[in-house]
Scaffold this motif. Structure first.
Motif, PDB file in Angstrom:
ATOM      1  N   MET A  17      43.950  27.648  29.587  1.00  0.00           N
ATOM      2  CA  MET A  17      42.815  28.201  30.328  1.00  0.00           C
ATOM      3  C   MET A  17      43.303  29.086  31.463  1.00  0.00           C
ATOM      4  O   MET A  17      44.247  28.745  32.160  1.00  0.00           O
ATOM      5  CB  MET A  17      41.959  27.057  30.906  1.00  0.00           C
ATOM      6  N   GLN A  18      42.650  30.254  31.631  1.00  0.00           N
ATOM      7  CA  GLN A  18      43.008  31.139  32.715  1.00  0.00           C
ATOM      8  C   GLN A  18      42.652  30.521  34.060  1.00  0.00           C
ATOM      9  O   GLN A  18      41.673  29.805  34.187  1.00  0.00           O
ATOM     10  CB  GLN A  18      42.295  32.486  32.569  1.00  0.00           C
ATOM     11  N   GLU A  19      43.464  30.853  35.054  1.00  0.00           N
ATOM     12  CA  GLU A  19      43.217  30.354  36.396  1.00  0.00           C
ATOM     13  C   GLU A  19      42.396  31.365  37.178  1.00  0.00           C
ATOM     14  O   GLU A  19      42.670  32.563  37.153  1.00  0.00           O
ATOM     15  CB  GLU A  19      44.556  30.121  37.097  1.00  0.00           C
ATOM     16  N   PHE A  20      41.367  30.868  37.878  1.00  0.00           N
ATOM     17  CA  PHE A  20      40.603  31.745  38.767  1.00  0.00           C
ATOM     18  C   PHE A  20      41.379  31.838  40.075  1.00  0.00           C
ATOM     19  O   PHE A  20      41.490  30.869  40.820  1.00  0.00           O
ATOM     20  CB  PHE A  20      39.199  31.195  39.018  1.00  0.00           C
ATOM     21  N   ILE A  21      41.950  33.001  40.332  1.00  0.00           N
ATOM     22  CA  ILE A  21      42.786  33.189  41.514  1.00  0.00           C
ATOM     23  C   ILE A  21      41.904  33.282  42.755  1.00  0.00           C
ATOM     24  O   ILE A  21      40.995  34.118  42.815  1.00  0.00           O
ATOM     25  CB  ILE A  21      43.663  34.440  41.365  1.00  0.00           C
ATOM     26  N   ALA A  22      42.191  32.451  43.720  1.00  0.00           N
ATOM     27  CA  ALA A  22      41.380  32.396  44.941  1.00  0.00           C
ATOM     28  C   ALA A  22      42.280  32.262  46.157  1.00  0.00           C
ATOM     29  O   ALA A  22      42.454  31.169  46.707  1.00  0.00           O
ATOM     30  CB  ALA A  22      40.384  31.241  44.868  1.00  0.00           C
ATOM     31  N   ALA A  23      42.863  33.380  46.570  1.00  0.00           N
ATOM     32  CA  ALA A  23      43.700  33.392  47.767  1.00  0.00           C
ATOM     33  C   ALA A  23      42.967  34.023  48.940  1.00  0.00           C
ATOM     34  O   ALA A  23      43.224  33.694  50.093  1.00  0.00           O
ATOM     35  CB  ALA A  23      44.993  34.161  47.494  1.00  0.00           C
ATOM     36  N   SER A  24      42.041  34.933  48.648  1.00  0.00           N
ATOM     37  CA  SER A  24      41.244  35.572  49.693  1.00  0.00           C
ATOM     38  C   SER A  24      40.174  34.601  50.192  1.00  0.00           C
ATOM     39  O   SER A  24      39.737  33.711  49.453  1.00  0.00           O
ATOM     40  CB  SER A  24      40.579  36.842  49.158  1.00  0.00           C
ATOM     41  N   SER A  25      39.737  34.792  51.414  1.00  0.00           N
ATOM     42  CA  SER A  25      38.779  33.856  52.019  1.00  0.00           C
ATOM     43  C   SER A  25      37.466  33.800  51.246  1.00  0.00           C
ATOM     44  O   SER A  25      36.906  32.707  51.026  1.00  0.00           O
ATOM     45  CB  SER A  25      38.517  34.233  53.479  1.00  0.00           C
ATOM     46  N   ASN A  26      36.960  34.955  50.800  1.00  0.00           N
ATOM     47  CA  ASN A  26      35.690  34.939  50.067  1.00  0.00           C
ATOM     48  C   ASN A  26      35.831  34.265  48.705  1.00  0.00           C
ATOM     49  O   ASN A  26      34.915  33.588  48.226  1.00  0.00           O
ATOM     50  CB  ASN A  26      35.121  36.354  49.921  1.00  0.00           C
TER      51      ASN A  26
ATOM     52  N   LEU B  84      24.281  30.687  37.878  1.00  0.00           N
ATOM     53  CA  LEU B  84      24.492  32.080  37.479  1.00  0.00           C
ATOM     54  C   LEU B  84      25.680  32.638  38.242  1.00  0.00           C
ATOM     55  O   LEU B  84      25.805  32.419  39.454  1.00  0.00           O
ATOM     56  CB  LEU B  84      23.237  32.904  37.801  1.00  0.00           C
ATOM     57  N   ILE B  85      26.553  33.352  37.541  1.00  0.00           N
ATOM     58  CA  ILE B  85      27.727  33.980  38.171  1.00  0.00           C
ATOM     59  C   ILE B  85      27.575  35.489  38.025  1.00  0.00           C
ATOM     60  O   ILE B  85      27.523  36.021  36.916  1.00  0.00           O
ATOM     61  CB  ILE B  85      29.033  33.511  37.520  1.00  0.00           C
ATOM     62  N   TYR B  86      27.506  36.166  39.163  1.00  0.00           N
ATOM     63  CA  TYR B  86      27.298  37.613  39.177  1.00  0.00           C
ATOM     64  C   TYR B  86      28.560  38.345  39.628  1.00  0.00           C
ATOM     65  O   TYR B  86      29.291  37.867  40.507  1.00  0.00           O
ATOM     66  CB  TYR B  86      26.140  37.981  40.118  1.00  0.00           C
ATOM     67  N   GLY B  87      28.804  39.526  39.047  1.00  0.00           N
ATOM     68  CA  GLY B  87      29.925  40.355  39.476  1.00  0.00           C
ATOM     69  C   GLY B  87      30.169  41.495  38.517  1.00  0.00           C
ATOM     70  O   GLY B  87      29.665  41.512  37.394  1.00  0.00           O
ATOM     71  N   GLU B  88      30.958  42.454  38.971  1.00  0.00           N
ATOM     72  CA  GLU B  88      31.308  43.605  38.147  1.00  0.00           C
ATOM     73  C   GLU B  88      32.220  43.187  36.987  1.00  0.00           C
ATOM     74  O   GLU B  88      32.718  42.053  36.943  1.00  0.00           O
ATOM     75  CB  GLU B  88      32.040  44.656  38.997  1.00  0.00           C
ATOM     76  N   THR B  89      32.466  44.123  36.097  1.00  0.00           N
ATOM     77  CA  THR B  89      33.428  43.905  35.006  1.00  0.00           C
ATOM     78  C   THR B  89      34.796  43.543  35.573  1.00  0.00           C
ATOM     79  O   THR B  89      35.280  44.181  36.509  1.00  0.00           O
ATOM     80  CB  THR B  89      33.563  45.187  34.159  1.00  0.00           C
ATOM     81  N   GLY B  90      35.407  42.496  35.021  1.00  0.00           N
ATOM     82  CA  GLY B  90      36.788  42.169  35.362  1.00  0.00           C
ATOM     83  C   GLY B  90      37.014  41.417  36.652  1.00  0.00           C
ATOM     84  O   GLY B  90      38.154  41.293  37.100  1.00  0.00           O
ATOM     85  N   VAL B  91      35.956  40.866  37.277  1.00  0.00           N
ATOM     86  CA  VAL B  91      36.165  40.132  38.534  1.00  0.00           C
ATOM     87  C   VAL B  91      36.484  38.656  38.310  1.00  0.00           C
ATOM     88  O   VAL B  91      36.889  37.958  39.242  1.00  0.00           O
ATOM     89  CB  VAL B  91      34.944  40.249  39.487  1.00  0.00           C
ATOM     90  N   GLY B  92      36.297  38.169  37.080  1.00  0.00           N
ATOM     91  CA  GLY B  92      36.630  36.777  36.788  1.00  0.00           C
ATOM     92  C   GLY B  92      35.435  35.884  36.540  1.00  0.00           C
ATOM     93  O   GLY B  92      35.519  34.666  36.723  1.00  0.00           O
ATOM     94  N   LYS B  93      34.328  36.431  36.095  1.00  0.00           N
ATOM     95  CA  LYS B  93      33.110  35.636  35.883  1.00  0.00           C
ATOM     96  C   LYS B  93      33.316  34.561  34.808  1.00  0.00           C
ATOM     97  O   LYS B  93      32.996  33.387  35.014  1.00  0.00           O
ATOM     98  CB  LYS B  93      31.943  36.547  35.497  1.00  0.00           C
ATOM     99  N   LYS B  94      33.834  34.976  33.655  1.00  0.00           N
ATOM    100  CA  LYS B  94      34.034  34.024  32.564  1.00  0.00           C
ATOM    101  C   LYS B  94      35.091  32.986  32.935  1.00  0.00           C
ATOM    102  O   LYS B  94      34.956  31.797  32.611  1.00  0.00           O
ATOM    103  CB  LYS B  94      34.443  34.765  31.292  1.00  0.00           C
TER     104      LYS B  94
END
Length: 250
Positions: free
Chosen positions: A1-10, A29-39
């Protein structure tokens, strides 16, 4: 499984919310542009959930071929749903929990009311620490896959227009570019132009392929228009005209 990278504060705040969603049985619901890591984030919340596109799920529900009950599923691009009532009725009848992703800023009001929480993932250019880690990750990956030495970070050409999707592609291209010389560059341009030549103004139409990268490189290297004009061998009026002509690409 891919890791959701979360180093930034947001991103850390988003990941904390995702961890809470692992423990509560609510629709999200998860919203965001293409390629931000929604899936990737959706799979983090519910790793064993089956992933559906709107089209295939709606088709399967209509044909009554699904045998799912009291489970969580992930629906990608929920904004493409055309029969909302069909989906909502099926969810209620089968006690299904939904984690959905969307690129749309606005959804049908029925869908908005359906989701208890929305997680919004910012683009990579607003997540500096995440961008650094993803760059390192894709650089390591490219070096391994292409069996070549790691190249200096300063030589990486980073494109984040489509976030992680374009970032990964641009890093791989950076590694491939290390093996490319003038002959290959000319060959690529020749093949591209040969395929796309049409009309009666082809010289003018294709001139940007030479001028835009040259102007971008000069802007990066020389900083001021005075220096750019000097080293490009152009007068400043001609340079300003070219910069104005290509301003949308620069």
């Amino acid at each position: 499984m891919q890791e959701f990278i979360a180093a930034s504060s947001n991103s850390k705040e988003i990941l904390n919310s995702a961890k809470l969603l692992q423990a509560v049985n609510i629709h999200a619901l998860i919203y965001g542009e293409t390629g931000v890591g929604k899936k990737t984030l959706a799979k983090f919340i519910t790793p064993d959930a089956k992933v559906f596109t709107c089209y295939e799920l709606q088709k399967d529900i209509s044909q009554k071929v699904l045998d799912i009950n009291k489970q969580t599923i992930i629906i990608e691009k929920i904004e493409e749903l055309t029969n909302i009532d069909l989906l909502l009725s099926w969810i209620e009848e089968n006690e299904i929990r939904i984690i959905a992703t969307t690129q749309a800023k606005k959804l049908n009001q029925k869908l908005n009311d359906f989701f208890s929480i929305t997680l919004s993932i910012p683009p990579l250019n607003q997540r500096e620490d995440d961008l650094k880690l993803l760059t390192q990750k894709f650089s390591n990956e490219a070096s391994k896959v292409l069996r070549t030495e790691k190249i200096l970070p300063s030589k990486l050409m980073l494109n984040t227009n489509k976030n992680a999707h374009s970032l990964r592609k641009s890093i791989y291209f950076s590694y491939l570019f290390e093996t490319v010389g003038e002959d290959e560059i000319l060959m690529f341009l020749e093949n591209y132009m040969f395929t796309n030549l049409q009309g009666e103004n082809s010289y003018k139409d294709f001139l940007y392929l030479f001028e835009v990268p040259l102007l971008k490189a000069a802007k990066k290297k020389y900083k001021s228009q005075v220096q750019m004009a000097k080293y490009l061998g152009l007068n400043r009026i001609t340079l300003r005209k070219k910069l104005d002509t290509h301003k949308e690409l620069l």
